[in-house]
Write a protein that holds these residues in place. Structure first.
Motif, PDB file in Angstrom:
ATOM      1  N   TYR A 199       0.832  -1.210   0.000  1.00 35.99           N
ATOM      2  CA  TYR A 199       0.000   0.000   0.000  1.00 35.99           C
ATOM      3  C   TYR A 199       0.870   1.264   0.000  1.00 35.99           C
ATOM      4  CZ  TYR A 199      -3.717   3.254   1.045  1.00 35.99           C
ATOM      5  OH  TYR A 199      -4.600   4.304   0.963  1.00 35.99           O
ATOM      6  N   LEU A 200       1.930   1.246   0.801  1.00 35.39           N
ATOM      7  CA  LEU A 200       2.762   2.445   0.956  1.00 35.39           C
ATOM      8  C   LEU A 200       3.729   2.673  -0.194  1.00 35.39           C
ATOM      9  CD1 LEU A 200       3.521   2.340   4.785  1.00 35.39           C
ATOM     10  CD2 LEU A 200       1.923   3.844   3.566  1.00 35.39           C
ATOM     11  N   LYS A 201       3.807   1.752  -1.144  1.00 35.87           N
ATOM     12  CA  LYS A 201       4.736   1.963  -2.257  1.00 35.87           C
ATOM     13  C   LYS A 201       4.338   3.177  -3.090  1.00 35.87           C
ATOM     14  CE  LYS A 201       2.910  -1.176  -5.773  1.00 35.87           C
ATOM     15  NZ  LYS A 201       3.167  -2.426  -6.480  1.00 35.87           N
ATOM     16  N   ASN A 202       3.082   3.607  -2.971  1.00 33.58           N
ATOM     17  CA  ASN A 202       2.603   4.781  -3.704  1.00 33.58           C
ATOM     18  C   ASN A 202       2.690   6.072  -2.899  1.00 33.58           C
ATOM     19  OD1 ASN A 202       1.894   3.259  -6.022  1.00 33.58           O
ATOM     20  ND2 ASN A 202       0.097   2.536  -4.939  1.00 33.58           N
ATOM     21  N   GLY A 203       3.210   6.007  -1.675  1.00 32.92           N
ATOM     22  CA  GLY A 203       3.353   7.214  -0.860  1.00 32.92           C
ATOM     23  C   GLY A 203       2.860   7.014   0.555  1.00 32.92           C
ATOM     24  N   GLU A 204       3.119   8.009   1.374  1.00 36.50           N
ATOM     25  CA  GLU A 204       2.797   7.900   2.797  1.00 36.50           C
ATOM     26  C   GLU A 204       1.297   7.901   3.051  1.00 36.50           C
ATOM     27  OE1 GLU A 204       4.462  11.104   5.103  1.00 36.50           O
ATOM     28  OE2 GLU A 204       2.866  12.465   4.544  1.00 36.50           O
ATOM     29  N   ALA A 205       0.953   7.384   4.234  1.00 34.64           N
ATOM     30  CA  ALA A 205      -0.445   7.363   4.664  1.00 34.64           C
ATOM     31  C   ALA A 205      -0.479   7.412   6.181  1.00 34.64           C
ATOM     32  CB  ALA A 205      -1.146   6.100   4.161  1.00 34.64           C
ATOM     33  N   SER A 206      -1.565   7.945   6.687  1.00 37.78           N
ATOM     34  CA  SER A 206      -1.739   7.991   8.140  1.00 37.78           C
ATOM     35  C   SER A 206      -2.132   6.609   8.646  1.00 37.78           C
ATOM     36  CB  SER A 206      -2.832   8.997   8.512  1.00 37.78           C
ATOM     37  OG  SER A 206      -4.096   8.528   8.074  1.00 37.78           O
ATOM     38  N   VAL A 207      -1.952   6.419   9.939  1.00 34.81           N
ATOM     39  CA  VAL A 207      -2.333   5.140  10.549  1.00 34.81           C
ATOM     40  C   VAL A 207      -3.829   4.903  10.349  1.00 34.81           C
ATOM     41  CG1 VAL A 207      -2.483   3.855  12.718  1.00 34.81           C
ATOM     42  CG2 VAL A 207      -0.452   5.226  12.227  1.00 34.81           C
ATOM     43  N   GLY A 208      -4.630   5.950  10.526  1.00 31.74           N
ATOM     44  CA  GLY A 208      -6.077   5.821  10.339  1.00 31.74           C
ATOM     45  C   GLY A 208      -6.446   5.418   8.928  1.00 31.74           C
ATOM     46  N   LYS A 209      -5.799   6.030   7.951  1.00 28.59           N
ATOM     47  CA  LYS A 209      -6.054   5.711   6.536  1.00 28.59           C
ATOM     48  C   LYS A 209      -5.656   4.258   6.244  1.00 28.59           C
ATOM     49  CE  LYS A 209      -6.547   6.866   2.061  1.00 28.59           C
ATOM     50  NZ  LYS A 209      -7.793   7.179   1.443  1.00 28.59           N
ATOM     51  N   LEU A 210      -4.493   3.846   6.758  1.00 29.14           N
ATOM     52  CA  LEU A 210      -4.047   2.458   6.563  1.00 29.14           C
ATOM     53  C   LEU A 210      -5.038   1.479   7.181  1.00 29.14           C
ATOM     54  CD1 LEU A 210      -0.232   2.835   7.237  1.00 29.14           C
ATOM     55  CD2 LEU A 210      -1.245   1.942   5.138  1.00 29.14           C
ATOM     56  N   ALA A 211      -5.482   1.765   8.391  1.00 23.89           N
ATOM     57  CA  ALA A 211      -6.435   0.875   9.072  1.00 23.89           C
ATOM     58  C   ALA A 211      -7.705   0.745   8.248  1.00 23.89           C
ATOM     59  CB  ALA A 211      -6.742   1.402  10.474  1.00 23.89           C
ATOM     60  N   GLN A 212      -8.197   1.864   7.749  1.00 26.56           N
ATOM     61  CA  GLN A 212      -9.425   1.867   6.946  1.00 26.56           C
ATOM     62  C   GLN A 212      -9.232   1.118   5.627  1.00 26.56           C
ATOM     63  OE1 GLN A 212     -10.656   5.800   5.843  1.00 26.56           O
ATOM     64  NE2 GLN A 212     -12.545   5.098   4.877  1.00 26.56           N
ATOM     65  N   GLU A 213      -8.174   1.435   4.912  1.00 26.13           N
ATOM     66  CA  GLU A 213      -7.940   0.845   3.589  1.00 26.13           C
ATOM     67  C   GLU A 213      -7.621  -0.647   3.656  1.00 26.13           C
ATOM     68  OE1 GLU A 213      -8.211   2.246   0.467  1.00 26.13           O
ATOM     69  OE2 GLU A 213      -9.113   3.949   1.499  1.00 26.13           O
ATOM     70  N   LEU A 214      -6.891  -1.056   4.700  1.00 26.09           N
ATOM     71  CA  LEU A 214      -6.490  -2.459   4.809  1.00 26.09           C
ATOM     72  C   LEU A 214      -7.490  -3.294   5.612  1.00 26.09           C
ATOM     73  CD1 LEU A 214      -2.648  -1.998   5.422  1.00 26.09           C
ATOM     74  CD2 LEU A 214      -3.847  -2.361   3.254  1.00 26.09           C
ATOM     75  N   GLY A 215      -8.448  -2.640   6.254  1.00 19.71           N
ATOM     76  CA  GLY A 215      -9.450  -3.355   7.038  1.00 19.71           C
ATOM     77  C   GLY A 215      -8.860  -4.038   8.255  1.00 19.71           C
ATOM     78  N   VAL A 216      -7.915  -3.356   8.908  1.00 25.05           N
ATOM     79  CA  VAL A 216      -7.231  -3.915  10.076  1.00 25.05           C
ATOM     80  C   VAL A 216      -7.486  -3.001  11.267  1.00 25.05           C
ATOM     81  CG1 VAL A 216      -4.963  -4.535  11.015  1.00 25.05           C
ATOM     82  CG2 VAL A 216      -5.429  -4.871   8.588  1.00 25.05           C
TER      83      VAL A 216
END
Length: 116
Positions: free
Chosen positions: A35-52
């Motif tokens: 996911y991060l290979k395209n650039g940075e993301a917040s922890v909240g965004k990662l949690a939402q996008e990855l469903g974790v």
């Protein structure tokens, strides 16, 4: 250097490599890197996008940060993660290619078995 000393040094090198590989060897951690290979993301965004769940995600992010794959920056109350060194993608690409080839060969074998 004595032969025994070389063996000890080799053991240390293999241990370092194994620890690094163990650090990335988890489906969620691999998804984070992808996911991060395209650039940075917040922890909240990662949690939402990855469903974790965020607590579970934070443990995986910490592991990847500890082995030097990710870096973090904080902006007010939000923590952002990014890939520290994109050379990690050069490690993962051959693994993906190896697995694609393996699956392709397995598919051909299954196809031949289906004809019999």
């Amino acid at each position: 250097m004595k032969r025994k000393d070389h063996g000890i040094m080799d053991d240390m090198v293999f241990k370092i490599k194994a620890d690094f590989l163990k650090g990335i060897a988890h489906p969620i951690r691999l998804r984070i890197i992808e996911y991060l290979k395209n650039g940075e993301a917040s922890v909240g965004k990662l949690a939402q996008e990855l469903g974790v769940e965020q607590s579970n995600l934070s443990r995986h992010l910490a592991t990847l940060r500890d082995i030097g794959v990710l870096e973090a920056r904080q902006e007010k109350t939000t923590v952002y993660y990014n890939i520290h060194d994109h050379d990690i993608l050069k490690v993962l690409r051959p693994v993906a290619e190896f697995l694609r080839n393996k699956l392709r060969k397995s598919g051909k074998l299954l196809e031949r078995l289906g004809r019999g």
